[in-house]
Design an enzyme around this catalytic site. Structure first.
Site, PDB file in Angstrom:
ATOM      1  N   CYS A 111       0.817  -1.224   0.000  1.00 30.08           N
ATOM      2  CA  CYS A 111       0.000   0.000   0.000  1.00 30.08           C
ATOM      3  C   CYS A 111       0.846   1.268   0.000  1.00 30.08           C
ATOM      4  O   CYS A 111       0.331   2.353  -0.280  1.00 30.08           O
ATOM      5  CB  CYS A 111      -0.956  -0.006   1.184  1.00 30.08           C
ATOM      6  SG  CYS A 111      -1.941  -1.495   1.264  1.00 30.08           S
ATOM      7  N   HIS A 255      -2.896   6.862   3.043  1.00 25.01           N
ATOM      8  CA  HIS A 255      -3.396   5.580   2.554  1.00 25.01           C
ATOM      9  C   HIS A 255      -4.779   5.339   3.163  1.00 25.01           C
ATOM     10  O   HIS A 255      -4.994   5.562   4.354  1.00 25.01           O
ATOM     11  CB  HIS A 255      -2.432   4.453   2.942  1.00 25.01           C
ATOM     12  CG  HIS A 255      -2.975   3.101   2.651  1.00 25.01           C
ATOM     13  ND1 HIS A 255      -3.566   2.795   1.438  1.00 25.01           N
ATOM     14  CD2 HIS A 255      -3.052   1.972   3.414  1.00 25.01           C
ATOM     15  CE1 HIS A 255      -3.973   1.535   1.466  1.00 25.01           C
ATOM     16  NE2 HIS A 255      -3.678   1.021   2.649  1.00 25.01           N
ATOM     17  N   ASN A 285     -10.193   0.079   0.524  1.00 26.23           N
ATOM     18  CA  ASN A 285      -8.728   0.083   0.510  1.00 26.23           C
ATOM     19  C   ASN A 285      -8.248  -0.508  -0.817  1.00 26.23           C
ATOM     20  O   ASN A 285      -8.379  -1.709  -1.042  1.00 26.23           O
ATOM     21  CB  ASN A 285      -8.230  -0.741   1.699  1.00 26.23           C
ATOM     22  CG  ASN A 285      -6.711  -0.849   1.746  1.00 26.23           C
ATOM     23  OD1 ASN A 285      -6.019  -0.480   0.796  1.00 26.23           O
ATOM     24  ND2 ASN A 285      -6.208  -1.370   2.847  1.00 26.23           N
TER      25      ASN A 285
END
Ligand code: UT7
Length: 328
Positions: A111, A255, A285
């Site tokens: 990520c 993030h 996500n």
């Protein structure tokens, strides 16, 4: 030496999965997902390969930048859910976008991948003055790795891609890339390798508890603890190199994993939540694509304006963390 984002583009698969849709696979409900994560819906790739989503985002970024693809010197693609062990999706995107003069390679920092890729791109621009533009892409198809029987992780993730064309500038830039490999077993998906199936099922303990092939495994609680510390840390380590304080930043683009993680990080940094760009409610996500998707959307909406100072801060599997501060 800083960077200038000339243009950004994004791609989102059409198919939406709402929280209610998950009640068909697992014992969950909309209220739990919304209150524990902040997520309402996410996109799921259907037929689209990861490279395709990246290519679509890249073509839009090139168009917005108003440059000729032949002038791109490098394509760096971030992905943790590539279509192939080899070739890289950056090579496919290089071909599909007509960036015929560009070198191409992928970065996998989960990520944190987009910030790692952007920072790598800046270093290329700094050391190779013949390079005019770099195309930085992040593309993810997490739905292909999600364990739809694990209610604590399947509800979190979504698919999508975003890309940016950058060039060098004289404006501010500072960054920090970090990793803590001691947490590598907390969040992972094994490579799909049919021939290795027997070995994976063997008695050998490789330190990674989940043995099923290629499904995403996550120790949510431990990753959560890491994330709440990693976000402020990534920012602070980047910021102090340039004497920047949180008050100097116009927009934090974190993030997008869990709104509670962002709220805790905001509190620890002493920054109000309205300085954080949030898209996880509608995209979930999307791993490395989450930061550039949020950035792209905020630019398109006019929220982020030229000259404003941005802090991109990521964390993810590896474990990795990364911060980059620069002017839009
Ligand atoms: O980019 C990758 C980085 N990943 C992350 O940032 C993820 C970090 N972790 C998290 O965001 C959170 O830990 C989760 C969202 C994964 C879980 O939230 P939590 O508040 O830590 O929940 P928990 O694991 O402590 O579970 C609380 C309860 C448990 O039930 P019991 O044992 O108290 O009866 C879980 O079984 O909630 C249950 N639960 C659910 N209930 C309804 C877990 N998932 C669900 C669900 N629906 N989807």
């Amino acid at each position: 030496m800083g960077i200038k984002i000339l243009g950004m583009g994004c791609y989102l698969p059409e198919q939406k999965l709402t929280n209610d849709d998950f009640t068909r696979f697992v014992d969950t409900n909309d209220e739990w997902i919304r209150t524990r994560t902040g997520i309402t819906e996410r996109r799921m790739a259907g037929w689209e390969p990861t490279w395709y989503m990246g290519k679509e985002a890249a073509l839009k970024a090139i168009e917005k930048a108003g440059i000729a693809p032949e002038d791109i010197g490098l394509v760096v693609a971030a992905s943790a859910t590539s279509d192939f062990h080899t070739p890289t999706i950056s090579c496919i995107i290089q071909n599909e976008t007509g960036a015929v003069n560009a070198a191409a390679f992928d970065v996998n920092a989960a990520c944190s991948g987009f910030v790692y890729a952007l920072d790598t791109a800046r270093r290329f621009l700094e050391t190779d003055k013949s390079m005019k533009y770099v195309l930085v892409v992040a593309a993810e198809a997490l739905s292909r790795f999600i364990d739809f029987e694990d209610r604590s992780s399947c509800i979190l993730f979504g698919d999508g891609a975003a890309a940016a064309v950058i060039e060098r500038s004289d404006a501010l830039y500072t960054s920090h890339l970090g990793a803590d490999g001691s947490g590598s077993h907390l969040l992972y998906a094994r490579c799909v390798n049919v021939a290795e199936e027997v070995k994976v099922e063997s008695d050998f303990d490789d330190g990674f508890p989940e043995k099923r092939l290629h499904k995403l495994y996550q120790n949510g609680k431990e990753v959560y603890k890491f994330a709440t510390k990693a976000l402020p840390k990534a920012f602070t380590l980047a910021a102090e190199k340039a004497g920047i304080t949180p008050a100097d930043i116009d927009w934090f683009v974190p993030h997008q994993a869990n709104v509670r993680i962002i709220e805790t990080a905001a509190k620890n940094l002493g920054v109000p939540m309205d300085k954080f760009i949030i898209t996880l409610d509608h995209y979930g996500n999307t791993s490395s694509a989450s930061i550039p998707l949020a950035l792209c959307e905020a630019i398109d909406k006019g929220t982020i304006k030229r000259g404003q100072k941005l802090a991109l801060i990521g964390f993810g599997a590896g474990l990795t963390y990364a911060g980059a501060i620069f002017e839009y």
